[in-house]
Design an enzyme around this catalytic site. Structure first.
Site, PDB file in Angstrom:
ATOM      1  N   THR A 212       0.817  -1.216   0.000  1.00  0.00           N
ATOM      2  CA  THR A 212       0.000   0.000   0.000  1.00  0.00           C
ATOM      3  C   THR A 212       0.854   1.270   0.000  1.00  0.00           C
ATOM      4  OG1 THR A 212      -1.412   1.296   1.499  1.00  0.00           O
ATOM      5  CG2 THR A 212      -0.088  -0.380   2.522  1.00  0.00           C
ATOM      6  N   ASP A 213       0.295   2.344  -0.530  1.00  0.00           N
ATOM      7  CA  ASP A 213       1.008   3.639  -0.494  1.00  0.00           C
ATOM      8  C   ASP A 213       1.058   4.197   0.926  1.00  0.00           C
ATOM      9  OD1 ASP A 213      -1.665   4.406  -0.193  1.00  0.00           O
ATOM     10  OD2 ASP A 213      -1.555   6.075  -1.597  1.00  0.00           O
ATOM     11  N   GLU A 214       0.289   3.593   1.850  1.00  0.00           N
ATOM     12  CA  GLU A 214       0.287   4.123   3.225  1.00  0.00           C
ATOM     13  C   GLU A 214       1.629   3.932   3.909  1.00  0.00           C
ATOM     14  OE1 GLU A 214      -3.229   3.429   5.504  1.00  0.00           O
ATOM     15  OE2 GLU A 214      -4.430   3.247   3.689  1.00  0.00           O
TER      16      GLU A 214
ATOM     17  N   TYR B 157      -1.346  -0.655  11.041  1.00  0.00           N
ATOM     18  CA  TYR B 157      -1.562  -1.302   9.733  1.00  0.00           C
ATOM     19  C   TYR B 157      -0.424  -1.001   8.763  1.00  0.00           C
ATOM     20  CZ  TYR B 157      -3.146  -1.607   4.887  1.00  0.00           C
ATOM     21  OH  TYR B 157      -3.195  -1.855   3.534  1.00  0.00           O
TER      22      TYR B 157
ATOM     23  N   LYS C  27       2.614  -3.370   7.250  1.00  0.00           N
ATOM     24  CA  LYS C  27       2.771  -3.579   5.804  1.00  0.00           C
ATOM     25  C   LYS C  27       4.195  -3.197   5.375  1.00  0.00           C
ATOM     26  CE  LYS C  27       0.167  -4.697   3.083  1.00  0.00           C
ATOM     27  NZ  LYS C  27      -0.294  -6.048   2.604  1.00  0.00           N
TER      28      LYS C  27
HETATM   29  P1  NAD Z   1      -9.723  -7.379   2.804  1.00  0.00           P
HETATM   30  O1  NAD Z   1      -9.691  -7.018   4.256  1.00  0.00           O
HETATM   31  O2  NAD Z   1     -10.964  -7.154   2.023  1.00  0.00           O
HETATM   32  O3  NAD Z   1      -9.354  -8.918   2.624  1.00  0.00           O
HETATM   33  C1  NAD Z   1      -8.311  -9.535   3.327  1.00  0.00           C
HETATM   34  C2  NAD Z   1      -8.452 -11.037   3.138  1.00  0.00           C
HETATM   35  O4  NAD Z   1      -7.348 -11.688   3.799  1.00  0.00           O
HETATM   36  C3  NAD Z   1      -9.727 -11.621   3.741  1.00  0.00           C
HETATM   37  O5  NAD Z   1     -10.343 -12.521   2.839  1.00  0.00           O
HETATM   38  C4  NAD Z   1      -9.244 -12.341   4.991  1.00  0.00           C
HETATM   39  O6  NAD Z   1     -10.062 -13.454   5.350  1.00  0.00           O
HETATM   40  C5  NAD Z   1      -7.860 -12.766   4.565  1.00  0.00           C
HETATM   41  N1  NAD Z   1      -6.949 -12.975   5.714  1.00  0.00           N
HETATM   42  C6  NAD Z   1      -6.731 -12.119   6.745  1.00  0.00           C
HETATM   43  N2  NAD Z   1      -5.855 -12.665   7.620  1.00  0.00           N
HETATM   44  C7  NAD Z   1      -5.494 -13.873   7.100  1.00  0.00           C
HETATM   45  C8  NAD Z   1      -4.600 -14.889   7.519  1.00  0.00           C
HETATM   46  N3  NAD Z   1      -3.923 -14.774   8.675  1.00  0.00           N
HETATM   47  N4  NAD Z   1      -4.461 -15.985   6.749  1.00  0.00           N
HETATM   48  C9  NAD Z   1      -5.166 -16.107   5.591  1.00  0.00           C
HETATM   49  N5  NAD Z   1      -6.028 -15.190   5.147  1.00  0.00           N
HETATM   50  C10 NAD Z   1      -6.193 -14.073   5.891  1.00  0.00           C
HETATM   51  O7  NAD Z   1      -8.481  -6.626   2.179  1.00  0.00           O
HETATM   52  P2  NAD Z   1      -8.328  -5.927   0.753  1.00  0.00           P
HETATM   53  O8  NAD Z   1      -8.862  -4.554   0.827  1.00  0.00           O
HETATM   54  O9  NAD Z   1      -8.823  -6.859  -0.299  1.00  0.00           O
HETATM   55  O10 NAD Z   1      -6.730  -5.803   0.663  1.00  0.00           O
HETATM   56  C11 NAD Z   1      -5.954  -6.845   0.090  1.00  0.00           C
HETATM   57  C12 NAD Z   1      -4.504  -6.445   0.102  1.00  0.00           C
HETATM   58  O11 NAD Z   1      -4.316  -5.240  -0.629  1.00  0.00           O
HETATM   59  C13 NAD Z   1      -3.935  -6.184   1.500  1.00  0.00           C
HETATM   60  O12 NAD Z   1      -2.645  -6.741   1.566  1.00  0.00           O
HETATM   61  C14 NAD Z   1      -3.892  -4.677   1.608  1.00  0.00           C
HETATM   62  O13 NAD Z   1      -2.845  -4.256   2.455  1.00  0.00           O
HETATM   63  C15 NAD Z   1      -3.625  -4.289   0.161  1.00  0.00           C
HETATM   64  N6  NAD Z   1      -4.132  -2.963  -0.219  1.00  0.00           N
HETATM   65  C16 NAD Z   1      -5.425  -2.629   0.011  1.00  0.00           C
HETATM   66  C17 NAD Z   1      -5.901  -1.369  -0.403  1.00  0.00           C
HETATM   67  C18 NAD Z   1      -7.331  -0.957  -0.183  1.00  0.00           C
HETATM   68  O14 NAD Z   1      -7.683   0.182  -0.489  1.00  0.00           O
HETATM   69  N7  NAD Z   1      -8.217  -1.834   0.272  1.00  0.00           N
HETATM   70  C19 NAD Z   1      -5.026  -0.473  -1.032  1.00  0.00           C
HETATM   71  C20 NAD Z   1      -3.699  -0.856  -1.246  1.00  0.00           C
HETATM   72  C21 NAD Z   1      -3.265  -2.116  -0.844  1.00  0.00           C
HETATM   73  P1  TYD Z   2     -10.131   4.396   4.777  1.00  0.00           P
HETATM   74  O1  TYD Z   2     -11.111   3.935   3.775  1.00  0.00           O
HETATM   75  O2  TYD Z   2     -10.167   3.793   6.145  1.00  0.00           O
HETATM   76  O3  TYD Z   2      -8.695   4.250   4.110  1.00  0.00           O
HETATM   77  P2  TYD Z   2      -7.253   4.772   4.628  1.00  0.00           P
HETATM   78  O4  TYD Z   2      -7.338   5.273   5.995  1.00  0.00           O
HETATM   79  O5  TYD Z   2      -6.509   3.499   4.577  1.00  0.00           O
HETATM   80  O6  TYD Z   2      -6.839   5.803   3.646  1.00  0.00           O
HETATM   81  O7  TYD Z   2     -10.285   5.961   4.949  1.00  0.00           O
HETATM   82  C1  TYD Z   2     -10.139   6.844   3.848  1.00  0.00           C
HETATM   83  C2  TYD Z   2     -10.236   8.262   4.385  1.00  0.00           C
HETATM   84  O8  TYD Z   2     -11.558   8.465   4.898  1.00  0.00           O
HETATM   85  C3  TYD Z   2      -9.304   8.530   5.550  1.00  0.00           C
HETATM   86  O9  TYD Z   2      -8.836   9.869   5.473  1.00  0.00           O
HETATM   87  C4  TYD Z   2     -10.181   8.369   6.767  1.00  0.00           C
HETATM   88  C5  TYD Z   2     -11.542   8.834   6.278  1.00  0.00           C
HETATM   89  N1  TYD Z   2     -12.716   8.199   6.922  1.00  0.00           N
HETATM   90  C6  TYD Z   2     -13.710   8.998   7.496  1.00  0.00           C
HETATM   91  O10 TYD Z   2     -13.631  10.242   7.481  1.00  0.00           O
HETATM   92  N2  TYD Z   2     -14.767   8.369   8.083  1.00  0.00           N
HETATM   93  C7  TYD Z   2     -14.888   7.031   8.141  1.00  0.00           C
HETATM   94  O11 TYD Z   2     -15.873   6.507   8.708  1.00  0.00           O
HETATM   95  C8  TYD Z   2     -13.867   6.217   7.520  1.00  0.00           C
HETATM   96  C9  TYD Z   2     -13.946   4.726   7.540  1.00  0.00           C
HETATM   97  C10 TYD Z   2     -12.804   6.859   6.922  1.00  0.00           C
END
Ligand code: NAD
Ligand code: TYD
Length: 346
Positions: free
Chosen positions: A125-127, A150, A154
């Site tokens: 992630t970019d975070e 988090y 990562k």
């Molecule tokens: P999500 O929370 O929707 O899904 C995570 C999945 O991992 C779930 O199916 C969960 O059951 C599984 N999981 C969790 N712990 C586990 C373990 N110990 N063993 C096996 N499976 C396990 O997450 P997402 O949003 O689909 O994100 C997927 C990946 O992409 C992550 O690595 C996250 O850091 C990365 N990512 C997410 C975003 C975003 O905006 N959601 C952005 C950039 C990167």
């Molecule tokens: P989020 O979807 O949790 O992603 P991230 O924190 O990983 O960027 O949040 C996106 C942005 O929205 C972040 O600045 C936090 C804000 N946010 C709210 O203002 N209210 C909310 O209920 C949530 C979940 C996020």
């Protein structure tokens, strides 16, 4: 290519499996997923009877299980999505974040090293770059300054994975994407939470002043980029994946209110998230230049499709919001509302 995908029952992992099997870019995929609160096999229902797809329920921290899975299914590559993926939950309960994002990544890297796996994609992630000051955009060499449990976990996973390239020549690539949105996203992240609350005429909790900036990436664009990097990325390299669309949270929330036909009266400014990163901004120039990928889904089009999806999948939303979700919501938002009530700001 035979792939082990971890976390394939989650939001992005399931979209990735649907993409790779839908476009015949994988001959077989084994999805290893623990099915935490975020894992949902409904996300892959369409593939349940596809002979190319297999599912194993299990924890990536369980080394014996990971070994057994890879012995029975000799994967050519591992695409590692499994994670505790939500910042707010990582603040409330950091232990599972450390276990899965760090220890789980270590377990997979060890299994990959023992088998000389041909490619290990660490989906990140970019975070990890932390808050990026105006007018900068983080490229792959930008300093790592993660703010939350988090993002710190990562970043640790990324560094460990890269060390396996440097030390053992394990063919690792690291991808770092910006904020994703799209169908099947668990309604704890900003966009699906706001859409589902708006559709139910419930308040939309905006943290702080709502002027924090995120770069929005449609999940299908993210998955196309991960596939391109899996196929064409160079060993030991990091690839940023941004959506090239920066918006502050209030702009996003207002667009959602317009798309759902709801009034701005639903907006509630609530206590800010601790350690809240003000701005994410990403340069994906290297990924575009080296893989030929570019984002295709414009934010307005993607958001409108996403709103339609949530409107049409009320049953999915109701099921994922039943049970644990209610207590999470209370834990995360209950105190915030009370505090603002005491301050008399509502
Ligand atoms: P999500 O929370 O929707 O899904 C995570 C999945 O991992 C779930 O199916 C969960 O059951 C599984 N999981 C969790 N712990 C586990 C373990 N110990 N063993 C096996 N499976 C396990 O997450 P997402 O949003 O689909 O994100 C997927 C990946 O992409 C992550 O690595 C996250 O850091 C990365 N990512 C997410 C975003 C975003 O905006 N959601 C952005 C950039 C990167
Ligand atoms: P989020 O979807 O949790 O992603 P991230 O924190 O990983 O960027 O949040 C996106 C942005 O929205 C972040 O600045 C936090 C804000 N946010 C709210 O203002 N209210 C909310 O209920 C949530 C979940 C996020």
């Amino acid at each position: 290519m035979r792939l082990l995908v971890t976390g394939g029952a989650g939001f992005i992992g399931s979209a990735f499996i649907r993409l790779l099997l839908g476009t015949n870019r994988a001959t077989a995929i084994l999805n290893l997923d623990k099915l935490t609160y975020a894992g949902n096999l409904e996300n892959l229902e369409a593939l349940a009877s596809d002979p190319r797809y297999r599912f194993v329920r299990g924890d990536i921290c369980d080394a014996a299980l990971v070994d057994r899975v890879l012995d029975e299914f000799p994967a050519e590559a591992i695409v590692h999505f499994a994670a505790e993926s939500h910042v707010d939950r990582s603040i409330l309960s950091p232990q599972p974040v450390f276990d899965t994002n760090l220890r789980g990544t270590f377990t997979l890297l060890e299994a990959a090293r023992a088998r000389r796996i041909g490619r290990f994609v660490q989906v990140s992630t970019d975070e990890v770059y932390g808050s990026v000051p105006e007018p900068l955009a983080a490229d792959e060499g930008f300093p790592l300054r993660p703010s939350s449990p988090y993002s710190a976990a990562k970043a640790g996973g990324d560094l460990l994975a890269l060390s396996y390239f440097t030390t053992y020549r394990l063919p690792v690539v690291v991808t770092r994407a910006s904020n994703n949105y799209g169908p099947y996203q668990f309604p704890e992240k900003l966009i699906p939470l706001m859409i589902s609350n708006a559709l139910e005429n419930r308040p939309l909790p905006v943290y702080g002043d709502g002027l924090q900036v995120r770069d929005w990436l449609h999940v299908e664009d993210h998955c196309r980029a991960v596939a391109a990097i899996l196929e064409r990325g160079l060993d030991g390299e990091i690839y940023n994946i941004g959506g090239s669309r920066s918006l502050d949270n209030l702009e996003v929330v207002r667009k959602i209110l317009r798309a759902t036909g709801r009034s701005e009266e639903l907006i509630r400014f609530v206590t800010d998230r601790p350690g809240h990163d003000r701005r994410y901004a990403l340069s994906s120039e290297k990924t575009v230049r080296e893989t030929g990928w570019a984002p295709e889904v414009g934010f307005e089009e993607g958001l409108s499709r996403t709103v339609d999806w949530y409107r049409d999948h009320a049953g999915w939303v109701e099921r994922v919001k039943s049970g644990e979700y209610q207590s999470y919501y209370e834990r995360n938002y209950g105190g915030r509302d009370l505090e603002l009530n005491r301050l008399g700001r509502r």
